[in-house]
Scaffold this active site. Structure first.
Site, PDB file in Angstrom:
ATOM      1  N   HIS A 120       1.001  -1.078  -0.162  1.00  0.00           N
ATOM      2  CA  HIS A 120       0.035  -0.034  -0.040  1.00  0.00           C
ATOM      3  C   HIS A 120       0.803   1.240  -0.115  1.00  0.00           C
ATOM      4  O   HIS A 120       0.617   2.217  -0.756  1.00  0.00           O
ATOM      5  CB  HIS A 120      -0.905   0.081   1.114  1.00  0.00           C
ATOM      6  CG  HIS A 120      -1.666   1.200   1.582  1.00  0.00           C
ATOM      7  ND1 HIS A 120      -3.108   1.279   1.060  1.00  0.00           N
ATOM      8  CD2 HIS A 120      -1.556   2.560   2.076  1.00  0.00           C
ATOM      9  CE1 HIS A 120      -3.751   2.313   1.327  1.00  0.00           C
ATOM     10  NE2 HIS A 120      -2.638   3.216   1.898  1.00  0.00           N
ATOM     11  N   GLU A 121       1.954   1.462   0.990  1.00  0.00           N
ATOM     12  CA  GLU A 121       2.635   2.608   1.150  1.00  0.00           C
ATOM     13  C   GLU A 121       3.405   2.774  -0.181  1.00  0.00           C
ATOM     14  O   GLU A 121       3.653   3.813  -0.720  1.00  0.00           O
ATOM     15  CB  GLU A 121       3.645   2.612   2.292  1.00  0.00           C
ATOM     16  CG  GLU A 121       3.015   2.205   3.465  1.00  0.00           C
ATOM     17  CD  GLU A 121       1.815   3.300   3.667  1.00  0.00           C
ATOM     18  OE1 GLU A 121       0.975   2.757   4.243  1.00  0.00           O
ATOM     19  OE2 GLU A 121       1.994   4.264   3.399  1.00  0.00           O
ATOM     20  N   HIS A 124       1.453   4.552  -2.949  1.00  0.00           N
ATOM     21  CA  HIS A 124       1.644   5.876  -2.560  1.00  0.00           C
ATOM     22  C   HIS A 124       2.913   6.512  -3.110  1.00  0.00           C
ATOM     23  O   HIS A 124       3.207   7.460  -3.806  1.00  0.00           O
ATOM     24  CB  HIS A 124       1.437   6.275  -1.130  1.00  0.00           C
ATOM     25  CG  HIS A 124       0.125   6.107  -0.557  1.00  0.00           C
ATOM     26  ND1 HIS A 124      -0.935   6.501  -1.160  1.00  0.00           N
ATOM     27  CD2 HIS A 124      -0.296   5.732   0.592  1.00  0.00           C
ATOM     28  CE1 HIS A 124      -2.101   6.474  -0.433  1.00  0.00           C
ATOM     29  NE2 HIS A 124      -1.583   5.779   0.592  1.00  0.00           N
ATOM     30  N   HIS A 130      -6.078   6.949  -2.857  1.00  0.00           N
ATOM     31  CA  HIS A 130      -6.743   5.536  -2.419  1.00  0.00           C
ATOM     32  C   HIS A 130      -7.844   5.223  -3.407  1.00  0.00           C
ATOM     33  O   HIS A 130      -8.250   5.985  -4.308  1.00  0.00           O
ATOM     34  CB  HIS A 130      -7.403   6.084  -0.936  1.00  0.00           C
ATOM     35  CG  HIS A 130      -6.392   6.181   0.011  1.00  0.00           C
ATOM     36  ND1 HIS A 130      -6.346   7.004   1.225  1.00  0.00           N
ATOM     37  CD2 HIS A 130      -5.332   5.395   0.167  1.00  0.00           C
ATOM     38  CE1 HIS A 130      -5.480   6.616   2.005  1.00  0.00           C
ATOM     39  NE2 HIS A 130      -4.727   5.687   1.470  1.00  0.00           N
TER      40      HIS A 130
HETATM   41  C1  SRS Z   1      -4.219   1.255   4.856  1.00  0.00           C
HETATM   42  C2  SRS Z   1      -3.141   1.230   5.734  1.00  0.00           C
HETATM   43  C3  SRS Z   1      -2.185   0.222   5.316  1.00  0.00           C
HETATM   44  C4  SRS Z   1      -2.474   2.563   5.734  1.00  0.00           C
HETATM   45  C5  SRS Z   1      -3.305   3.687   6.240  1.00  0.00           C
HETATM   46  C6  SRS Z   1      -2.707   4.960   6.387  1.00  0.00           C
HETATM   47  S1  SRS Z   1      -2.150   5.808   4.763  1.00  0.00           S
HETATM   48  C7  SRS Z   1      -1.747   7.407   5.393  1.00  0.00           C
HETATM   49  N1  SRS Z   1      -0.889   5.115   4.189  1.00  0.00           N
HETATM   50  N2  SRS Z   1      -3.230   5.735   3.813  1.00  0.00           N
HETATM   51  C8  SRS Z   1      -3.887   3.368   7.455  1.00  0.00           C
HETATM   52  O1  SRS Z   1      -3.037   3.272   8.352  1.00  0.00           O
HETATM   53  N3  SRS Z   1      -5.111   3.379   7.746  1.00  0.00           N
HETATM   54  C9  SRS Z   1      -5.628   3.202   9.068  1.00  0.00           C
HETATM   55  C10 SRS Z   1      -7.037   4.177   9.152  1.00  0.00           C
HETATM   56  C11 SRS Z   1      -7.724   3.824  10.514  1.00  0.00           C
HETATM   57  C12 SRS Z   1      -8.687   2.971  10.759  1.00  0.00           C
HETATM   58  N4  SRS Z   1      -8.868   3.458  12.306  1.00  0.00           N
HETATM   59  C13 SRS Z   1      -8.305   4.394  12.669  1.00  0.00           C
HETATM   60  C14 SRS Z   1      -8.135   4.908  13.967  1.00  0.00           C
HETATM   61  C15 SRS Z   1      -7.549   6.368  14.044  1.00  0.00           C
HETATM   62  C16 SRS Z   1      -6.669   6.578  13.222  1.00  0.00           C
HETATM   63  C17 SRS Z   1      -6.598   5.759  11.600  1.00  0.00           C
HETATM   64  C18 SRS Z   1      -7.293   4.770  11.594  1.00  0.00           C
HETATM   65  C19 SRS Z   1      -9.763   2.215  12.683  1.00  0.00           C
HETATM   66  C20 SRS Z   1      -9.308   1.283  13.709  1.00  0.00           C
HETATM   67  C21 SRS Z   1      -8.171   0.505  12.957  1.00  0.00           C
HETATM   68  C22 SRS Z   1      -6.879   0.775  13.359  1.00  0.00           C
HETATM   69  C23 SRS Z   1      -5.807   0.035  12.651  1.00  0.00           C
HETATM   70  C24 SRS Z   1      -5.590   0.014  11.178  1.00  0.00           C
HETATM   71  N5  SRS Z   1      -5.487   1.484  10.745  1.00  0.00           N
HETATM   72  C25 SRS Z   1      -5.834   1.785   9.382  1.00  0.00           C
HETATM   73  O2  SRS Z   1      -6.531   1.147   8.520  1.00  0.00           O
HETATM   74 ZN    ZN Z   2      -3.014   5.038   2.220  1.00  0.00          ZN
END
Ligand code: SRS
Ligand code: ZN
Length: 166
Positions: A120-121, A124, A130
């Site tokens: 994913h990263e 980007h 997205h």
């Molecule tokens: C898609 C990823 C590989 C990369 C992305 C970040 S990015 C910049 N590269 N698009 C990511 O980290 N998204 C968060 C999004 C997110 C989900 N929640 C959050 C609670 C707080 C903050 C963020 C989140 C709800 C709780 C679950 C937390 C754990 C999983 N976190 C996520 O899925």
């Molecule tokens: Zn992302």
């Protein structure tokens, strides 16, 4: 966001990367291998190759950090944001940072699947945004994926080819 013809992308055919820090959760060779695997998932779909460098200034810097780590986006501890990466460009452009406060796994143990997040990263890092398709690697939230047959969705392949063609 901008139509893909104006989106930043790497011009050169070879993009260099350097892994500058690692996680305690996985052996270094595993991180090296999974980063190479994630990069290859994308590069096999487009006329672009990646070269790993161990010294000097690469196009893409990859590393693990916790909390504030020298850019404007401090990490948030366990959970929440897992990682972030910058779109193609000089300096921070293309760089991918992984939150060391997560528990990183290689797809077998418990913990966040590093291959899925790295893919994913690095999407980007190549200029992808997205996707609203839950099957896409570029979906905004992490879904525990089986890394055995982890692969790009047809939409992901279409997006990266479109970006590189325009
Ligand atoms: C898609 C990823 C590989 C990369 C992305 C970040 S990015 C910049 N590269 N698009 C990511 O980290 N998204 C968060 C999004 C997110 C989900 N929640 C959050 C609670 C707080 C903050 C963020 C989140 C709800 C709780 C679950 C937390 C754990 C999983 N976190 C996520 O899925
Ligand atoms: Zn992302």
């Amino acid at each position: 966001d901008l139509p893909s013809r104006n989106r930043p992308k790497w011009i050169s055919k070879v993009v260099t990367y350097r892994i500058i820090s690692y996680t305690r959760d996985l052996p270094r060779v595993t991180v090296d291998h999974l980063v190479a695997k994630a990069l290859n998932m994308w590069s096999k779909e487009i006329p672009l190759s990646f070269r790993r460098v161990v010294l000097g200034i690469p196009d893409i810097v990859i590393g693990f950090a916790r909390g504030a780590h020298g850019d404007f986006y401090p990490f948030d501890g366990p959970g929440g944001t897992l990682a972030h990466a910058y779109e193609p460009g000089p300096g921070l452009g293309g760089d991918a940072h992984f939150d060391e406060d997560e528990r990183w796994a290689d797809g077998r143990g418990l913990g966040i699947n590093f291959l899925a997040v790295a893919t994913h990263e690095l999407g980007h890092s190549l200029g992808l945004r997205h996707s609203s398709d839950p099957d896409s690697v570029m979906y905004p939230t992490y879904g525990a994926r089986d890394s055995e047959n982890f692969k790009l969705s047809p939409g992901d392949i279409r997006e990266i080819q479109e970006l590189k063609e325009k």
